[in-house]
Write a protein that holds these residues in place. Structure first.
Motif, PDB file in Angstrom:
ATOM      1  N   THR A   1      -3.769   1.110   8.015  1.00 33.68           N
ATOM      2  CA  THR A   1      -2.898  -0.053   8.583  1.00 33.68           C
ATOM      3  C   THR A   1      -1.895  -0.321   7.543  1.00 33.68           C
ATOM      4  O   THR A   1      -0.752  -0.754   7.990  1.00 33.68           O
ATOM      5  CB  THR A   1      -3.956  -1.397   8.748  1.00 33.68           C
ATOM      6  OG1 THR A   1      -4.945  -0.999   9.416  1.00 33.68           O
ATOM      7  CG2 THR A   1      -3.387  -2.561   8.912  1.00 33.68           C
ATOM      8  N   ARG A   2      -2.080  -0.332   6.142  1.00 32.71           N
ATOM      9  CA  ARG A   2      -1.023  -0.462   5.412  1.00 32.71           C
ATOM     10  C   ARG A   2       0.136   0.394   5.412  1.00 32.71           C
ATOM     11  O   ARG A   2       1.276   0.033   5.346  1.00 32.71           O
ATOM     12  CB  ARG A   2      -1.634  -0.389   3.741  1.00 32.71           C
ATOM     13  CG  ARG A   2      -0.641  -0.733   2.780  1.00 32.71           C
ATOM     14  CD  ARG A   2      -1.210  -0.796   1.350  1.00 32.71           C
ATOM     15  NE  ARG A   2      -1.534   0.621   1.188  1.00 32.71           N
ATOM     16  CZ  ARG A   2      -2.087   0.903  -0.090  1.00 32.71           C
ATOM     17  NH1 ARG A   2      -2.329   0.042  -0.981  1.00 32.71           N
ATOM     18  NH2 ARG A   2      -2.517   2.193  -0.433  1.00 32.71           N
ATOM     19  N   ALA A   3      -0.172   1.538   5.744  1.00 31.57           N
ATOM     20  CA  ALA A   3       0.905   2.623   6.007  1.00 31.57           C
ATOM     21  C   ALA A   3       1.720   2.287   7.197  1.00 31.57           C
ATOM     22  O   ALA A   3       3.043   2.428   7.062  1.00 31.57           O
ATOM     23  CB  ALA A   3       0.336   4.159   6.013  1.00 31.57           C
ATOM     24  N   ARG A   4       0.979   1.800   8.303  1.00 32.73           N
ATOM     25  CA  ARG A   4       1.803   1.610   9.559  1.00 32.73           C
ATOM     26  C   ARG A   4       2.673   0.462   9.280  1.00 32.73           C
ATOM     27  O   ARG A   4       3.739   0.228   9.622  1.00 32.73           O
ATOM     28  CB  ARG A   4       0.784   1.200  10.488  1.00 32.73           C
ATOM     29  CG  ARG A   4       0.124   2.407  11.212  1.00 32.73           C
ATOM     30  CD  ARG A   4      -0.650   2.045  12.427  1.00 32.73           C
ATOM     31  NE  ARG A   4      -1.579   1.101  12.632  1.00 32.73           N
ATOM     32  CZ  ARG A   4      -2.948   1.437  12.039  1.00 32.73           C
ATOM     33  NH1 ARG A   4      -3.175   2.719  11.821  1.00 32.73           N
ATOM     34  NH2 ARG A   4      -3.907   0.530  12.166  1.00 32.73           N
ATOM     35  N   LEU A   5       2.156  -0.735   8.509  1.00 31.06           N
ATOM     36  CA  LEU A   5       2.898  -2.026   8.290  1.00 31.06           C
ATOM     37  C   LEU A   5       4.190  -1.626   7.239  1.00 31.06           C
ATOM     38  O   LEU A   5       5.259  -2.401   7.653  1.00 31.06           O
ATOM     39  CB  LEU A   5       2.004  -2.974   7.285  1.00 31.06           C
ATOM     40  CG  LEU A   5       0.853  -3.705   8.343  1.00 31.06           C
ATOM     41  CD1 LEU A   5       0.139  -4.331   7.520  1.00 31.06           C
ATOM     42  CD2 LEU A   5       1.415  -4.746   9.345  1.00 31.06           C
ATOM     43  N   ARG A   6       3.908  -0.767   6.309  1.00 27.03           N
ATOM     44  CA  ARG A   6       5.168  -0.152   5.535  1.00 27.03           C
ATOM     45  C   ARG A   6       6.151   0.550   6.366  1.00 27.03           C
ATOM     46  O   ARG A   6       7.356   0.176   6.112  1.00 27.03           O
ATOM     47  CB  ARG A   6       4.407   0.559   4.523  1.00 27.03           C
ATOM     48  CG  ARG A   6       3.868  -0.057   3.190  1.00 27.03           C
ATOM     49  CD  ARG A   6       3.479   0.743   2.269  1.00 27.03           C
ATOM     50  NE  ARG A   6       3.106   0.014   1.039  1.00 27.03           N
ATOM     51  CZ  ARG A   6       2.318   0.443   0.255  1.00 27.03           C
ATOM     52  NH1 ARG A   6       2.005   1.689  -0.049  1.00 27.03           N
ATOM     53  NH2 ARG A   6       1.828  -0.326  -0.944  1.00 27.03           N
ATOM     54  N   THR A   7       5.613   1.331   7.153  1.00 25.25           N
ATOM     55  CA  THR A   7       6.665   1.781   8.285  1.00 25.25           C
ATOM     56  C   THR A   7       7.402   0.923   9.196  1.00 25.25           C
ATOM     57  O   THR A   7       8.789   1.037   9.280  1.00 25.25           O
ATOM     58  CB  THR A   7       5.759   2.817   9.245  1.00 25.25           C
ATOM     59  OG1 THR A   7       5.314   3.923   8.678  1.00 25.25           O
ATOM     60  CG2 THR A   7       6.938   3.426  10.235  1.00 25.25           C
ATOM     61  N   LEU A   8       6.720  -0.159   9.349  1.00 24.04           N
ATOM     62  CA  LEU A   8       7.210  -1.438  10.295  1.00 24.04           C
ATOM     63  C   LEU A   8       8.502  -2.073   9.430  1.00 24.04           C
ATOM     64  O   LEU A   8       9.552  -2.421   9.707  1.00 24.04           O
ATOM     65  CB  LEU A   8       6.136  -2.236  10.986  1.00 24.04           C
ATOM     66  CG  LEU A   8       5.446  -1.891  11.986  1.00 24.04           C
ATOM     67  CD1 LEU A   8       4.651  -2.996  12.101  1.00 24.04           C
ATOM     68  CD2 LEU A   8       6.177  -1.662  13.265  1.00 24.04           C
ATOM     69  N   VAL A   9       8.083  -2.150   8.094  1.00 23.98           N
ATOM     70  CA  VAL A   9       9.028  -2.875   7.203  1.00 23.98           C
ATOM     71  C   VAL A   9      10.356  -2.091   6.853  1.00 23.98           C
ATOM     72  O   VAL A   9      11.451  -2.437   6.983  1.00 23.98           O
ATOM     73  CB  VAL A   9       8.295  -3.348   5.832  1.00 23.98           C
ATOM     74  CG1 VAL A   9       9.239  -3.814   4.964  1.00 23.98           C
ATOM     75  CG2 VAL A   9       7.185  -4.491   6.188  1.00 23.98           C
ATOM     76  N   HIS A  10      10.008  -0.814   6.571  1.00 28.96           N
ATOM     77  CA  HIS A  10      11.201   0.007   6.256  1.00 28.96           C
ATOM     78  C   HIS A  10      11.932   0.551   7.168  1.00 28.96           C
ATOM     79  O   HIS A  10      13.438   0.702   7.135  1.00 28.96           O
ATOM     80  CB  HIS A  10      10.496   1.044   5.340  1.00 28.96           C
ATOM     81  CG  HIS A  10       9.816   0.548   4.123  1.00 28.96           C
ATOM     82  ND1 HIS A  10      10.673  -0.015   3.019  1.00 28.96           N
ATOM     83  CD2 HIS A  10       8.539   0.619   3.644  1.00 28.96           C
ATOM     84  CE1 HIS A  10       9.924  -0.355   2.000  1.00 28.96           C
ATOM     85  NE2 HIS A  10       8.562   0.029   2.398  1.00 28.96           N
ATOM     86  N   GLU A  11      11.343   1.027   8.254  1.00 22.20           N
ATOM     87  CA  GLU A  11      12.248   1.656   9.375  1.00 22.20           C
ATOM     88  C   GLU A  11      12.696   0.729  10.339  1.00 22.20           C
ATOM     89  O   GLU A  11      13.480   0.932  11.261  1.00 22.20           O
ATOM     90  CB  GLU A  11      11.113   2.578  10.027  1.00 22.20           C
ATOM     91  CG  GLU A  11      10.946   3.797   9.186  1.00 22.20           C
ATOM     92  CD  GLU A  11      10.092   4.974   9.711  1.00 22.20           C
ATOM     93  OE1 GLU A  11       9.913   4.905  10.996  1.00 22.20           O
ATOM     94  OE2 GLU A  11       9.694   5.800   8.948  1.00 22.20           O
ATOM     95  N   HIS A  12      12.139  -0.606  10.591  1.00 23.70           N
ATOM     96  CA  HIS A  12      12.301  -1.679  11.731  1.00 23.70           C
ATOM     97  C   HIS A  12      12.662  -2.904  11.156  1.00 23.70           C
ATOM     98  O   HIS A  12      12.887  -3.596  11.928  1.00 23.70           O
ATOM     99  CB  HIS A  12      11.052  -1.631  12.648  1.00 23.70           C
ATOM    100  CG  HIS A  12      10.957  -0.262  13.286  1.00 23.70           C
ATOM    101  ND1 HIS A  12      11.615   0.254  14.133  1.00 23.70           N
ATOM    102  CD2 HIS A  12       9.599   0.662  12.814  1.00 23.70           C
ATOM    103  CE1 HIS A  12      11.075   1.366  14.482  1.00 23.70           C
ATOM    104  NE2 HIS A  12       9.840   1.725  13.817  1.00 23.70           N
TER     105      HIS A  12
END
Length: 64
Positions: A26-37
């Protein structure tokens, strides 16, 4: 306004942890949302975080 999250939050989170791999995923998915989107992620457990992220907002102010 507190400068950081609640001092006991780390202890509570560690004691409540049931599924470490799911937490990390979940933390990895949240980081992806932050950095990529450009998504802003706020903690539901930290009532002071929105004011820290938006300094113009005080505890009794809202977005214009």
């Amino acid at each position: 306004m507190a400068p950081h999250g609640h001092p006991l939050l780390d202890l509570v989170q560690r004691d409540a942890l049931a599924d470490e791999p799911a937490r990390l995923a979940t933390r990895a998915r949240l980081r992806t949302l932050v950095h990529e989107h450009g998504v802003t992620v706020l903690s539901a457990h930290d009532p002071w975080e929105p004011a820290r992220r938006t300094p113009a907002l005080g505890p009794n102010r809202t977005e214009p």
